[in-house]
Write an enzyme that holds these catalytic residues in place. Structure first.
Site, mmCIF file in Angstrom:
data_model
loop_
_atom_site.group_PDB
_atom_site.id
_atom_site.type_symbol
_atom_site.label_atom_id
_atom_site.label_comp_id
_atom_site.label_asym_id
_atom_site.label_seq_id
_atom_site.Cartn_x
_atom_site.Cartn_y
_atom_site.Cartn_z
ATOM 1 N N CYS A 42 -10.252 54.314 67.286
ATOM 2 C CA CYS A 42 -10.485 53.598 68.841
ATOM 3 C C CYS A 42 -10.058 54.751 69.675
ATOM 4 O O CYS A 42 -11.048 55.059 70.661
ATOM 5 C CB CYS A 42 -9.403 52.419 69.033
ATOM 6 S SG CYS A 42 -7.754 52.923 68.658
ATOM 7 N N HIS A 93 -4.278 50.268 69.963
ATOM 8 C CA HIS A 93 -5.840 50.051 70.118
ATOM 9 C C HIS A 93 -5.964 50.290 71.641
ATOM 10 O O HIS A 93 -5.275 50.013 72.465
ATOM 11 C CB HIS A 93 -6.386 48.759 69.846
ATOM 12 C CG HIS A 93 -7.568 48.509 69.688
ATOM 13 N ND1 HIS A 93 -8.218 49.446 68.793
ATOM 14 C CD2 HIS A 93 -8.647 47.984 70.284
ATOM 15 C CE1 HIS A 93 -9.708 48.947 68.861
ATOM 16 N NE2 HIS A 93 -9.870 48.372 69.851
ATOM 17 N N HIS A 105 -15.323 49.676 72.540
ATOM 18 C CA HIS A 105 -14.107 50.236 71.736
ATOM 19 C C HIS A 105 -14.620 50.305 70.287
ATOM 20 O O HIS A 105 -15.749 49.648 69.941
ATOM 21 C CB HIS A 105 -12.888 49.179 71.800
ATOM 22 C CG HIS A 105 -13.231 47.893 71.287
ATOM 23 N ND1 HIS A 105 -12.558 47.201 70.267
ATOM 24 C CD2 HIS A 105 -14.033 46.926 71.839
ATOM 25 C CE1 HIS A 105 -13.049 46.081 70.192
ATOM 26 N NE2 HIS A 105 -14.033 45.853 71.079
#
Length: 145
Positions: A42, A93, A105
């Site tokens: 990510c 994340h 993402h």
């Protein structure tokens, strides 16, 4: 097929530098610690996209959350980073908000993908959002090509 979020092809919106930057890697597989088009984690993906605009981001979601200005979810604008707690241990994340209630993402199960902020998995895990782009940088990445 490339998605353009609020910049849908064929609509009244033209492609912007930001929409082009996030779309170019759509579908690239997830790779732990990945920072290239062969695979992204990510923060590797967000760092890669922002590097296209000469903005250097740390290569961890926690590190990225420590820079920029905190933004309320209701005040998000394209280019803001959104952060989530997906492992129960704090920020783990990150994604790039692109407008229209969506963010790009690199997800472990999908690679680079587009997800709605309202997705129940992410709604429950949202931690914070950060504005990395100055107003001038924002204007540059949102100017129609």
């Amino acid at each position: 097929m490339a998605l353009f979020c609020s910049f849908q092809a064929g609509s009244a919106f033209a492609e912007t530098p930001l929409s082009q930057a996030v779309n170019e890697e759509l579908g690239v597989p997830y790779k732990w610690a990945g920072t290239t088009t062969k695979g992204f984690d990510c923060s590797g993906y967000t760092s890669f996209v922002f590097a296209k605009f000469d903005i250097d981001l740390p290569h961890t979601s926690k590190g990225q959350a420590e820079i920029g200005t905190t933004v309320a979810q209701d005040d998000l604008r394209p280019g803001d980073l959104v952060f989530y707690n997906t492992d129960g241990k704090g920020i783990s994340h990150v994604g790039i908000y692109v407008g229209d209630g969506k963010f790009y993402h690199s997800a472990t199960n999908k690679g680079v993908t587009v997800t709605k902020l309202s997705d129940s998995y992410y709604t429950k895990r949202f931690v914070t959002a950060k504005r990395i782009l100055s107003d001038d940088q924002y204007q540059q990445v949102m100017t129609d090509k």
